[in-house]
Design a protein around this motif. Structure first.
Motif, mmCIF file in Angstrom:
data_model
loop_
_atom_site.group_PDB
_atom_site.id
_atom_site.type_symbol
_atom_site.label_atom_id
_atom_site.label_comp_id
_atom_site.label_asym_id
_atom_site.label_seq_id
_atom_site.Cartn_x
_atom_site.Cartn_y
_atom_site.Cartn_z
ATOM 1 N N LEU A 150 0.375 -6.000 -17.860
ATOM 2 C CA LEU A 150 1.382 -5.639 -18.861
ATOM 3 C C LEU A 150 0.980 -6.164 -20.231
ATOM 4 C CD1 LEU A 150 4.148 -4.531 -19.664
ATOM 5 C CD2 LEU A 150 5.153 -6.703 -18.933
ATOM 6 N N CYS A 151 0.533 -7.402 -20.266
ATOM 7 C CA CYS A 151 0.094 -7.998 -21.526
ATOM 8 C C CYS A 151 -1.127 -7.268 -22.067
ATOM 9 C CB CYS A 151 -0.218 -9.476 -21.309
ATOM 10 S SG CYS A 151 -0.612 -10.383 -22.819
ATOM 11 N N LEU A 191 7.396 -12.564 -23.549
ATOM 12 C CA LEU A 191 7.651 -12.009 -22.215
ATOM 13 C C LEU A 191 8.438 -12.985 -21.351
ATOM 14 C CD1 LEU A 191 4.265 -10.238 -21.327
ATOM 15 C CD2 LEU A 191 6.453 -9.163 -21.852
#
Length: 225
Positions: A150-151, A191
């Motif tokens: 995701l990052c 996040l």
């Protein structure tokens, strides 16, 4: 107050322990440099994730099988060496994903063999059954990789407007700092904060929804007592 929804939510979280609950990167902060440096893009993230699957999971599984037969001081030496040996076949697999990954990551690629996540997992699986050890190792690996992917996707989009090297957003303003280590640390911080906020909101909404549900006869009887 009816806590059924909260109990169901907590039960779901327990089933995803290591992935959503107690994620090794977001909630425990383990192996952050190892995750942040390669996650400048999806290709680097995929390469390190494959190498971790080959090195991390078998090493943790082996440590669970051996258990306390090795003293603590010897475990710190033996299992990183085992992970280093597994890094040899991992290098051949990673080269098929990105031939230049070794030049890009340098020493961070070798940190797969010696990092806080590996040491933490080795100690957590002592005296556990083989199936539980394997499940724990896979969950830790999957939880770390999901956040790293995701990052990596966010950072690649912000910096280059691309995913896996293919341009997706041509007119998007570029943010080069996203591919720097500083940008990675900042993104991981956001996040982690976002996940905590979502968790609190779900609990809050569940409690409010539960308080509006009609109580059963058993619950009414207990409330009357």
């Amino acid at each position: 107050m009816n806590l059924t929804l909260v109990r169901k939510y907590n039960k779901l979280l327990r089933k995803t322990d290591g992935i959503l609950l107690h994620n090794p990167l977001l909630t425990l902060g383990l192996a952050l440099p190892l995750a942040i440096i390669p996650s400048y893009g999806l290709i680097g993230t995929a390469a390190v994730s494959v190498a971790m699957l080959v090195c991390f999971v078998p090493t943790v599984f082996l440590s669970g099988l051996i258990g306390n037969r090795l003293p603590l001081w010897l475990r710190v030496v033996v299992y990183p060496v085992v992970s280093c040996l597994l890094l040899i076949p991992a290098r051949y697999l990673v080269q098929n994903i990105s031939p230049l990954i070794f030049d890009t990551l340098g020493v961070y690629f070798s940190l797969i063999c010696v990092n806080s996540l590996l040491m933490y997992s080795i100690e957590k699986v002592q005296n556990k059954k083989p199936v539980a050890v394997l499940t724990f190792a896979l969950r830790q690996w999957l939880g770390a990789c999901l956040i790293a992917f995701l990052c990596g996707a966010i950072r690649e989009l912000l910096a280059n407007g691309s995913l896996w090297g293919f341009v997706i957003l041509k007119d998007l303003p570029r943010l080069p700092v996203a591919q720097m280590a500083l940008g990675g640390f900042i993104l991981f911080g956001f996040l982690a904060a976002l996940c905590r906020l979502i968790h609190r909101l779900i609990l809050s909404f569940s409690l409010k929804a539960g308080s509006n549900l009609p109580q059963s006869s058993t619950e009414r009887g207990e409330a009357g007592k």
